[in-house]
Structures are given as structure tokens and as C-alpha cells.
Design a protein around this motif. Structure first.
Motif, PDB file in Angstrom:
ATOM      1  N   PRO A 157     -98.721  56.466  15.982  1.00  0.00           N
ATOM      2  CA  PRO A 157     -99.651  57.358  17.566  1.00  0.00           C
ATOM      3  C   PRO A 157     -99.050  57.990  17.912  1.00  0.00           C
ATOM      4  N   GLY A 158     -99.331  58.869  18.971  1.00  0.00           N
ATOM      5  CA  GLY A 158     -98.330  58.939  19.949  1.00  0.00           C
ATOM      6  C   GLY A 158     -98.852  58.415  22.009  1.00  0.00           C
ATOM      7  N   VAL A 159     -98.639  59.547  22.308  1.00  0.00           N
ATOM      8  CA  VAL A 159     -98.442  59.296  23.688  1.00  0.00           C
ATOM      9  C   VAL A 159    -100.386  59.039  24.347  1.00  0.00           C
ATOM     10  N   THR A 160    -101.169  59.434  23.715  1.00  0.00           N
ATOM     11  CA  THR A 160    -102.276  59.099  24.289  1.00  0.00           C
ATOM     12  C   THR A 160    -103.174  57.622  23.637  1.00  0.00           C
ATOM     13  N   ASP A 161    -101.627  57.162  22.505  1.00  0.00           N
ATOM     14  CA  ASP A 161    -102.543  56.176  22.449  1.00  0.00           C
ATOM     15  C   ASP A 161    -102.604  54.766  23.087  1.00  0.00           C
ATOM     16  N   PRO A 162    -103.269  53.755  23.218  1.00  0.00           N
ATOM     17  CA  PRO A 162    -103.813  53.122  24.425  1.00  0.00           C
ATOM     18  C   PRO A 162    -102.419  51.736  23.993  1.00  0.00           C
ATOM     19  N   GLY A 163    -102.397  51.417  23.455  1.00  0.00           N
ATOM     20  CA  GLY A 163    -101.450  50.600  23.259  1.00  0.00           C
ATOM     21  C   GLY A 163     -99.654  50.977  24.058  1.00  0.00           C
ATOM     22  N   ASN A 164     -99.666  52.432  23.322  1.00  0.00           N
ATOM     23  CA  ASN A 164     -98.900  53.122  23.383  1.00  0.00           C
ATOM     24  C   ASN A 164     -99.006  53.303  25.291  1.00  0.00           C
ATOM     25  N   SER A 165     -99.716  53.621  25.856  1.00  0.00           N
ATOM     26  CA  SER A 165     -99.488  54.010  27.283  1.00  0.00           C
ATOM     27  C   SER A 165     -99.730  52.333  28.578  1.00  0.00           C
ATOM     28  N   VAL A 166    -100.369  51.676  27.452  1.00  0.00           N
ATOM     29  CA  VAL A 166    -100.514  50.213  28.129  1.00  0.00           C
ATOM     30  C   VAL A 166     -98.499  49.806  28.343  1.00  0.00           C
ATOM     31  N   ALA A 167     -98.192  50.182  27.338  1.00  0.00           N
ATOM     32  CA  ALA A 167     -96.337  49.438  27.496  1.00  0.00           C
ATOM     33  C   ALA A 167     -95.415  50.946  28.413  1.00  0.00           C
ATOM     34  N   PHE A 168     -96.287  51.907  28.255  1.00  0.00           N
ATOM     35  CA  PHE A 168     -95.297  52.576  29.364  1.00  0.00           C
ATOM     36  C   PHE A 168     -96.144  52.468  30.890  1.00  0.00           C
ATOM     37  N   PHE A 169     -96.517  52.318  31.161  1.00  0.00           N
ATOM     38  CA  PHE A 169     -97.573  51.783  32.180  1.00  0.00           C
ATOM     39  C   PHE A 169     -96.407  50.345  32.551  1.00  0.00           C
ATOM     40  N   VAL A 171     -93.319  49.002  30.963  1.00  0.00           N
ATOM     41  CA  VAL A 171     -92.652  49.322  31.727  1.00  0.00           C
ATOM     42  C   VAL A 171     -91.694  49.900  32.380  1.00  0.00           C
ATOM     43  N   ILE A 172     -92.510  51.333  32.726  1.00  0.00           N
ATOM     44  CA  ILE A 172     -91.540  52.227  33.569  1.00  0.00           C
ATOM     45  C   ILE A 172     -92.992  52.518  35.077  1.00  0.00           C
ATOM     46  N   GLY A 173     -94.118  53.000  34.604  1.00  0.00           N
ATOM     47  CA  GLY A 173     -94.604  53.597  35.405  1.00  0.00           C
ATOM     48  C   GLY A 173     -94.690  52.256  36.334  1.00  0.00           C
ATOM     49  N   ILE A 174     -95.618  50.932  36.267  1.00  0.00           N
ATOM     50  CA  ILE A 174     -96.316  50.535  37.126  1.00  0.00           C
ATOM     51  C   ILE A 174     -94.015  49.644  38.241  1.00  0.00           C
ATOM     52  N   PRO A 175     -93.432  49.294  37.900  1.00  0.00           N
ATOM     53  CA  PRO A 175     -92.412  48.541  37.747  1.00  0.00           C
ATOM     54  C   PRO A 175     -91.725  49.872  39.152  1.00  0.00           C
ATOM     55  N   LEU A 176     -91.549  51.319  38.287  1.00  0.00           N
ATOM     56  CA  LEU A 176     -90.467  52.468  39.698  1.00  0.00           C
ATOM     57  C   LEU A 176     -92.042  52.705  41.313  1.00  0.00           C
ATOM     58  N   VAL A 177     -92.724  52.527  40.149  1.00  0.00           N
ATOM     59  CA  VAL A 177     -94.010  52.805  41.606  1.00  0.00           C
ATOM     60  C   VAL A 177     -94.223  51.411  42.798  1.00  0.00           C
ATOM     61  N   GLN A 178     -94.334  50.537  41.987  1.00  0.00           N
ATOM     62  CA  GLN A 178     -93.953  49.142  43.168  1.00  0.00           C
ATOM     63  C   GLN A 178     -93.139  48.857  43.534  1.00  0.00           C
ATOM     64  N   MET A 179     -91.679  49.312  43.126  1.00  0.00           N
ATOM     65  CA  MET A 179     -90.252  49.159  44.175  1.00  0.00           C
ATOM     66  C   MET A 179     -90.481  50.386  45.248  1.00  0.00           C
ATOM     67  N   TRP A 180     -90.858  51.891  44.801  1.00  0.00           N
ATOM     68  CA  TRP A 180     -91.157  52.323  45.950  1.00  0.00           C
ATOM     69  C   TRP A 180     -92.672  52.155  46.674  1.00  0.00           C
ATOM     70  N   ALA A 181     -93.322  51.364  46.479  1.00  0.00           N
ATOM     71  CA  ALA A 181     -94.013  51.045  47.179  1.00  0.00           C
ATOM     72  C   ALA A 181     -93.615  50.135  47.985  1.00  0.00           C
ATOM     73  N   ASP A 182     -92.845  49.173  47.841  1.00  0.00           N
ATOM     74  CA  ASP A 182     -92.047  48.095  48.666  1.00  0.00           C
ATOM     75  C   ASP A 182     -91.063  49.151  49.971  1.00  0.00           C
ATOM     76  N   VAL A 183     -90.965  49.924  50.045  1.00  0.00           N
ATOM     77  CA  VAL A 183     -89.819  50.951  50.069  1.00  0.00           C
ATOM     78  C   VAL A 183     -90.519  51.500  51.284  1.00  0.00           C
ATOM     79  N   PHE A 184     -91.634  52.529  50.624  1.00  0.00           N
ATOM     80  CA  PHE A 184     -92.307  53.331  51.272  1.00  0.00           C
ATOM     81  C   PHE A 184     -93.375  53.452  51.379  1.00  0.00           C
TER      82      PHE A 184
END
Length: 215
Positions: A157-169, A171-184
């Protein structure tokens, strides 16, 4: 890989090709500029190399300790909040040059995975193209008798696999943008909402896929 000693290969290659292109006057938008071009190029190189995911968690931790913590310590009457973009602008202007660089690095990292924060049809199309690119690279690695890198093995399973996508959101995506939103918050809140919506869609797909696989 050998040219760049296996360090940020994609990022170094991109910078190298860009600098080579700038050597041609017609492709150099800064050719006739009056400002210090060397300083600009130095900044661009630092920003692009910082998008290498190998340094992701260090850069996030650094931003939290140097930037996010400073915002938390601010009084409520000057702290950046949604609906008051001037506060964020003033906060950035008051930072020293080193801290401004940290902010710009995270801004580019957010932009680098910006497809996560687009409407789901756009995001899913982008992800499909990324998966195709990864699988092509994986096939080349297999042809060279090398084990394909993460998410690059076309047999798995690759990038588009739903399980892999949830994991990326998660571990990487949501924590990063949450951190950004706290400041900007004026930019961060909007893309955070879209990221959460896209993540929910993948979670539903992952749940359905799991149910389909249950005997």
C-alpha cells in the motif's frame, strides 16, 4: 545521491538545478536587481534544504521552544488571534533574524505539504500523482537490487492508502499546521480545518476497508 553525499538529495538537487538556471540571464529574475542577491540566494537555499523530512522533528521542536513558547507567554491583548492579522505581523517583525528564519522555515514546510490542506478532490489527485512518482522510483530501486524506500514499494500500500494517509495526517500534517495556527491563526485556522476534514474522510475509508477485509 553520491553527488550530495546522501544528504537531502532531492532538496540539494532542486537547489543545484535552480542555481544553474539562474546562471542564464533570461531565466534570472534577479539579474538586474539592486539588492543583495547573495543574501537572498543564501536564504532560499536554507529554506529549501530545511524541507528535508530527515530534519522535520528537530525543526518542529525548535519552533515550539523558540516561537510557540514566546506566543504563549504574551499577554492576551497583544497575542496573535484569529481575526487580528496585524498582531501576527507585529509579532513577526519583533523577532530577531534567527527567529524569523525559523518562522520562514516552518512556513515553507507547511507549504511543502500544502496539498493536505486543499479540498479533498484536489488533495486526492495530488496524492495519486505522488504515489505514482514514488512507485516509479521504487521500481528503479528494485531494478538495481535495492530495497524500495518507505511508501515506494509498488507491491505494498502506498501514499493513497487510507491507513497510511491517516498516519501521515496524525504524525506530520495536523501537528505541523496546529503549531502554525497557534502562532499565525489567520492562515493556520483555515487550513487546519481542511486538514481535519480530509483526515476524517480517510478515517472513514480506512474503517470501511477494514470492515471489508474482516471475514
Amino acid at each position: 545521491s553520491r553527488r550530495f553525499n546522501q544528504r537531502a538529495v532531492l532538496e540539494n538537487h532542486s537547489v543545484y538545478e535552480c542555481l544553474e538556471m539562474l546562471r542564464t540571464h533570461e531565466f534570472n529574475p534577479f539579474a538586474d536587481a539592486k539588492f543583495n542577491k547573495d543574501s537572498l540566494l543564501s536564504l532560499v537555499i536554507k529554506l529549501v534544504l530545511a524541507t528535508d523530512m530527515a530534519d522535520h522533528f528537530f525543526l518542529v521542536s525548535d519552533f515550539k521552544s523558540k516561537i510557540s513558547e514566546r506566543v504563549r507567554e504574551m499577554s492576551s491583548d497583544v497575542r496573535p488571534v484569529y481575526g487580528a492579522p496585524q498582531r501576527s505581523a507585529e509579532f513577526f517583525e519583533d523577532l530577531d533574524e534567527k527567529c524569523k528564519l525559523k518562522v520562514l522555515i516552518i512556513a515553507l514546510k507547511v507549504a511543502d505539504i500544502g496539498h493536505l490542506f486543499t479540498p479533498f478532490p484536489v488533495h486526492s489527485q495530488w496524492s495519486a500523482l505522488l504515489e505514482d512518482e514514488f512507485f516509479r522510483q521504487g521500481q528503479l530501486e528494485m531494478g538495481a537490487n535495492r530495497e524500495p524506500g518507505m511508501l515506494k514499494d509498488p507491491r505494498k500500500p502506498g501514499v493513497t492508502d487510507p491507513g497510511n494517509s491517516v498516519a501521515f495526517f496524525d504524525v506530520i500534517g495536523i501537528p505541523l499546521v496546529q503549531m502554525w495556527a497557534d502562532v499565525f491563526p489567520n492562515s493556520g485556522v483555515i487550513i487546519l480545518e481542511q486538514a481535519a476534514a480530509n483526515r476524517r474522510i480517510y478515517a472513514e475509508q480506512a474503517g470501511m476497508k477494514k470492515n471489508d477485509e474482516t471475514p
